[in-house]
Design a protein around this motif. Structure first.
Motif, PDB file in Angstrom:
ATOM      1  N   GLY A 185      29.833 -23.866  13.783  1.00  0.00           N
ATOM      2  CA  GLY A 185      28.549 -23.188  13.711  1.00  0.00           C
ATOM      3  C   GLY A 185      27.387 -24.161  13.763  1.00  0.00           C
ATOM      4  N   LEU A 186      27.501 -25.284  13.038  1.00  0.00           N
ATOM      5  CA  LEU A 186      26.443 -26.286  13.068  1.00  0.00           C
ATOM      6  C   LEU A 186      26.337 -26.939  14.444  1.00  0.00           C
ATOM      7  CD1 LEU A 186      26.707 -28.101   9.613  1.00  0.00           C
ATOM      8  CD2 LEU A 186      24.778 -26.769  10.499  1.00  0.00           C
ATOM      9  N   ALA A 187      27.471 -27.192  15.083  1.00  0.00           N
ATOM     10  CA  ALA A 187      27.444 -27.789  16.426  1.00  0.00           C
ATOM     11  C   ALA A 187      26.744 -26.856  17.409  1.00  0.00           C
ATOM     12  CB  ALA A 187      28.867 -28.095  16.885  1.00  0.00           C
ATOM     13  N   ALA A 188      27.053 -25.556  17.338  1.00  0.00           N
ATOM     14  CA  ALA A 188      26.388 -24.587  18.217  1.00  0.00           C
ATOM     15  C   ALA A 188      24.897 -24.516  17.920  1.00  0.00           C
ATOM     16  CB  ALA A 188      27.032 -23.212  18.050  1.00  0.00           C
ATOM     17  N   ALA A 189      24.530 -24.612  16.638  1.00  0.00           N
ATOM     18  CA  ALA A 189      23.117 -24.593  16.279  1.00  0.00           C
ATOM     19  C   ALA A 189      22.393 -25.811  16.839  1.00  0.00           C
ATOM     20  CB  ALA A 189      22.966 -24.541  14.757  1.00  0.00           C
ATOM     21  N   VAL A 190      23.046 -26.961  16.819  1.00  0.00           N
ATOM     22  CA  VAL A 190      22.440 -28.171  17.380  1.00  0.00           C
ATOM     23  C   VAL A 190      22.252 -28.019  18.888  1.00  0.00           C
ATOM     24  CG1 VAL A 190      22.840 -30.623  17.847  1.00  0.00           C
ATOM     25  CG2 VAL A 190      23.286 -29.695  15.562  1.00  0.00           C
ATOM     26  N   LEU A 191      23.236 -27.421  19.569  1.00  0.00           N
ATOM     27  CA  LEU A 191      23.115 -27.226  21.016  1.00  0.00           C
ATOM     28  C   LEU A 191      21.963 -26.299  21.382  1.00  0.00           C
ATOM     29  CD1 LEU A 191      26.880 -26.868  22.056  1.00  0.00           C
ATOM     30  CD2 LEU A 191      25.364 -28.828  22.434  1.00  0.00           C
ATOM     31  N   CYS A 192      21.603 -25.398  20.462  1.00  0.00           N
ATOM     32  CA  CYS A 192      20.525 -24.440  20.733  1.00  0.00           C
ATOM     33  C   CYS A 192      19.149 -24.971  20.337  1.00  0.00           C
ATOM     34  CB  CYS A 192      20.800 -23.133  19.991  1.00  0.00           C
ATOM     35  SG  CYS A 192      22.244 -22.226  20.574  1.00  0.00           S
ATOM     36  N   LEU A 193      19.087 -26.191  19.806  1.00  0.00           N
ATOM     37  CA  LEU A 193      17.809 -26.729  19.334  1.00  0.00           C
ATOM     38  C   LEU A 193      16.708 -26.708  20.393  1.00  0.00           C
ATOM     39  CD1 LEU A 193      18.921 -29.794  17.155  1.00  0.00           C
ATOM     40  CD2 LEU A 193      17.857 -27.676  16.353  1.00  0.00           C
ATOM     41  N   PRO A 194      16.980 -27.068  21.655  1.00  0.00           N
ATOM     42  CA  PRO A 194      15.879 -27.153  22.621  1.00  0.00           C
ATOM     43  C   PRO A 194      15.486 -25.818  23.254  1.00  0.00           C
ATOM     44  CG  PRO A 194      17.898 -27.946  23.625  1.00  0.00           C
ATOM     45  CD  PRO A 194      18.233 -27.632  22.198  1.00  0.00           C
ATOM     46  N   LEU A 195      16.190 -24.721  22.951  1.00  0.00           N
ATOM     47  CA  LEU A 195      15.923 -23.450  23.619  1.00  0.00           C
ATOM     48  C   LEU A 195      14.594 -22.852  23.164  1.00  0.00           C
ATOM     49  CD1 LEU A 195      19.427 -21.687  23.472  1.00  0.00           C
ATOM     50  CD2 LEU A 195      18.413 -22.977  25.367  1.00  0.00           C
ATOM     51  N   GLY A 196      13.964 -22.108  24.086  1.00  0.00           N
ATOM     52  CA  GLY A 196      12.752 -21.385  23.746  1.00  0.00           C
ATOM     53  C   GLY A 196      13.060 -20.231  22.811  1.00  0.00           C
ATOM     54  N   ARG A 197      12.023 -19.719  22.156  1.00  0.00           N
ATOM     55  CA  ARG A 197      12.250 -18.704  21.136  1.00  0.00           C
ATOM     56  C   ARG A 197      12.839 -17.412  21.712  1.00  0.00           C
ATOM     57  NH1 ARG A 197       7.055 -20.195  19.957  1.00  0.00           N
ATOM     58  NH2 ARG A 197       6.243 -18.097  20.248  1.00  0.00           N
ATOM     59  N   ARG A 198      12.407 -17.008  22.887  1.00  0.00           N
ATOM     60  CA  ARG A 198      12.944 -15.781  23.464  1.00  0.00           C
ATOM     61  C   ARG A 198      14.397 -15.964  23.872  1.00  0.00           C
ATOM     62  NH1 ARG A 198       9.927 -12.133  28.115  1.00  0.00           N
ATOM     63  NH2 ARG A 198      11.073 -10.215  27.697  1.00  0.00           N
ATOM     64  N   HIS A 199      14.745 -17.118  24.421  1.00  0.00           N
ATOM     65  CA  HIS A 199      16.136 -17.380  24.777  1.00  0.00           C
ATOM     66  C   HIS A 199      17.017 -17.438  23.527  1.00  0.00           C
ATOM     67  CE1 HIS A 199      14.003 -18.885  28.393  1.00  0.00           C
ATOM     68  NE2 HIS A 199      15.044 -18.369  29.026  1.00  0.00           N
ATOM     69  N   VAL A 200      16.478 -18.016  22.449  1.00  0.00           N
ATOM     70  CA  VAL A 200      17.223 -18.063  21.197  1.00  0.00           C
ATOM     71  C   VAL A 200      17.504 -16.659  20.687  1.00  0.00           C
ATOM     72  CG1 VAL A 200      17.037 -18.665  18.755  1.00  0.00           C
ATOM     73  CG2 VAL A 200      16.464 -20.347  20.481  1.00  0.00           C
ATOM     74  N   ALA A 201      16.534 -15.764  20.816  1.00  0.00           N
ATOM     75  CA  ALA A 201      16.732 -14.387  20.371  1.00  0.00           C
ATOM     76  C   ALA A 201      17.860 -13.719  21.148  1.00  0.00           C
ATOM     77  CB  ALA A 201      15.439 -13.597  20.526  1.00  0.00           C
ATOM     78  N   GLY A 202      17.946 -13.979  22.434  1.00  0.00           N
ATOM     79  CA  GLY A 202      19.032 -13.412  23.234  1.00  0.00           C
ATOM     80  C   GLY A 202      20.394 -13.937  22.813  1.00  0.00           C
ATOM     81  N   VAL A 203      20.478 -15.259  22.596  1.00  0.00           N
ATOM     82  CA  VAL A 203      21.745 -15.849  22.148  1.00  0.00           C
ATOM     83  C   VAL A 203      22.118 -15.316  20.771  1.00  0.00           C
ATOM     84  CG1 VAL A 203      22.919 -18.000  21.575  1.00  0.00           C
ATOM     85  CG2 VAL A 203      21.378 -17.920  23.538  1.00  0.00           C
ATOM     86  N   ALA A 204      21.128 -15.178  19.890  1.00  0.00           N
ATOM     87  CA  ALA A 204      21.393 -14.669  18.539  1.00  0.00           C
ATOM     88  C   ALA A 204      21.918 -13.239  18.591  1.00  0.00           C
ATOM     89  CB  ALA A 204      20.123 -14.732  17.698  1.00  0.00           C
ATOM     90  N   LEU A 205      21.383 -12.425  19.485  1.00  0.00           N
ATOM     91  CA  LEU A 205      21.834 -11.039  19.596  1.00  0.00           C
ATOM     92  C   LEU A 205      23.287 -10.973  20.055  1.00  0.00           C
ATOM     93  CD1 LEU A 205      20.821  -8.142  19.268  1.00  0.00           C
ATOM     94  CD2 LEU A 205      20.168  -8.179  21.679  1.00  0.00           C
ATOM     95  N   VAL A 206      23.648 -11.824  21.006  1.00  0.00           N
ATOM     96  CA  VAL A 206      25.041 -11.874  21.470  1.00  0.00           C
ATOM     97  C   VAL A 206      25.957 -12.344  20.337  1.00  0.00           C
ATOM     98  CG1 VAL A 206      26.632 -12.996  23.076  1.00  0.00           C
ATOM     99  CG2 VAL A 206      24.391 -12.221  23.881  1.00  0.00           C
TER     100      VAL A 206
END
Length: 370
Positions: A287-308
């Motif tokens: 989970g932490l590794a995936a969170a680190v990989l998502c660090l550079p994403l924009g807020r809207r893209h993060v919302a999409g990944v979070a929903l999935v």
């Protein structure tokens, strides 16, 4: 004064719902009071004064008064109006619930409870006024402006409620949202006596064969998703950078601490780490590794990944069986060992993922969420 969106507004609404639940539980046996409806408006003075009831009624409304005051001030109200409204609204809620308790044979309403609830709300509002007077609310706002974007109240409220949901027994570590068994019962109860009851009963019937426990890989994935989702929710209201990494590390620490506390509450201090299965370590790392990989994403893209990720977590949790430890744990809660804390943790644990889904969908619908 410009009105700001405050996370306290969402928290006071959530806490008010918990107060309603705790005050009217078990919602069964409704009947007209012996003296008629009119007499229910007059609250009796109690014949005895249990110390625990006195303390719980006083302290139970303290957070409500505090949150109501903070929400009002943070929304642009003057301090005096915020204080009066917080106390009056809390007292009105208490009076309404005490009156409704007269229709429930399992509850014992009293004028003393109303007085203690109002006193607790007053103490909470006074605490809020003190925090406002010393500038603590302004310092919180300054810190929030540095760490989060302007429209972050919903996300902050979700993040503050998430640990409370973890205190309710979960079928897999960090696996909130297993409400389908209860929802099945609610649906069948609503359809009882209708032509649709039997088809619905057949459609909603649980599997006849025992559901196997998830493999270690699936359980580790569930743990990873359970940690990743709050990290991503935090990302949706923060800009890319080191702050996201700090929030992810904080989420991991909160998850471990809350699950350890929950195990200690349910199994005793000697078994505080009973929740740490062989899948938990790899799941937290993943989970932490995936969170680190998502660090550079924009807020809207993060919302999409979070929903999935949240949808996948809910699907895994829905298929998880009720093992013996979970059943014993759950039975302890439902039989009243934690009855005064039961409402908040239970309902947050059941519905937090679905409220989070709705919030994430609203973020995706905003063109400005870059």
């Amino acid at each position: 004064m410009t009105r700001a969106h405050s996370s306290a507004t969402w928290l006071v609404l959530a806490f008010a719902l918990v107060v309603v639940y705790a005050s009217l539980f078990p919602f069964a046996g409704w009947r007209v009071p012996p003296g008629g409806v009119a007499t229910s408006l007059w609250l009796p003075w109690p014949a005895w004064f249990p110390r625990f009831d006195i303390v719980s009624n006083l302290l139970g409304y303290l957070p409500l008064g505090l949150l109501a005051y903070v929400a009002a001030v943070r929304s642009g109200w003057r301090a005096g109006a915020a204080f009066a409204t917080a106390v009056a609204a809390s007292a009105l809620l208490s009076y309404t619930l005490e009156v409704l308790q007269q229709f429930l044979p399992a509850r014992v309403p009293s004028l003393l409870d109303l007085a203690l609830n109002a006193a607790g709300a007053t103490l909470g509002a006074l605490a809020g006024a003190a925090l406002h007077a010393i500038g603590a609310l302004e310092r919180w706002q300054s810190w929030r402006d540095r760490w989060f974007v302007r429209e972050s109240a919903g996300a902050i409220a979700l993040l503050l409620l998430w640990p409370l949901g973890l205190l309710f027994p979960t079928p897999v570590p960090l696996g909130v949202g297993q409400v389908w068994d209860e929802a099945r019962g609610w649906a069948l109860a609503a359809l009882a006596g209708t032509p649709w009851f039997e088809p619905a009963q057949a459609f909603l019937a649980p599997p006849s064969a025992p559901v196997p426990r998830p493999s270690l890989i699936v359980e580790a994935v569930a743990v990873a998703l359970g940690l990743l989702v709050p990290c991503l929710i935090a990302y949706t209201v923060t800009h890319p950078g080191v702050r996201r990494l700090v929030l992810a590390a904080g989420a991991a620490a909160v998850a471990v601490g809350t699950m350890t506390l929950a195990s200690a509450m349910n199994y005793g201090p000697d078994n505080a780490l009973a929740w740490w299965t062989p899948a938990v370590g790899p799941g937290l790392v993943g989970g932490l590794a995936a969170a680190v990989l998502c660090l550079p994403l924009g807020r809207r893209h993060v919302a999409g990944v979070a929903l999935v990720a949240l949808t996948a977590l809910v699907a895994i949790v829905a298929m998880a069986p009720t093992d013996a430890y979970y059943a014993l744990n759950l039975q302890g809660w439902q039989q009243g060992r934690f009855i005064r804390f039961h409402g908040l943790a239970q309902w947050v644990g059941w519905f937090w993922p679905y409220v989070a889904m709705g919030w994430l969908l609203s973020r995706l619908g905003r063109a400005g969420a870059a």
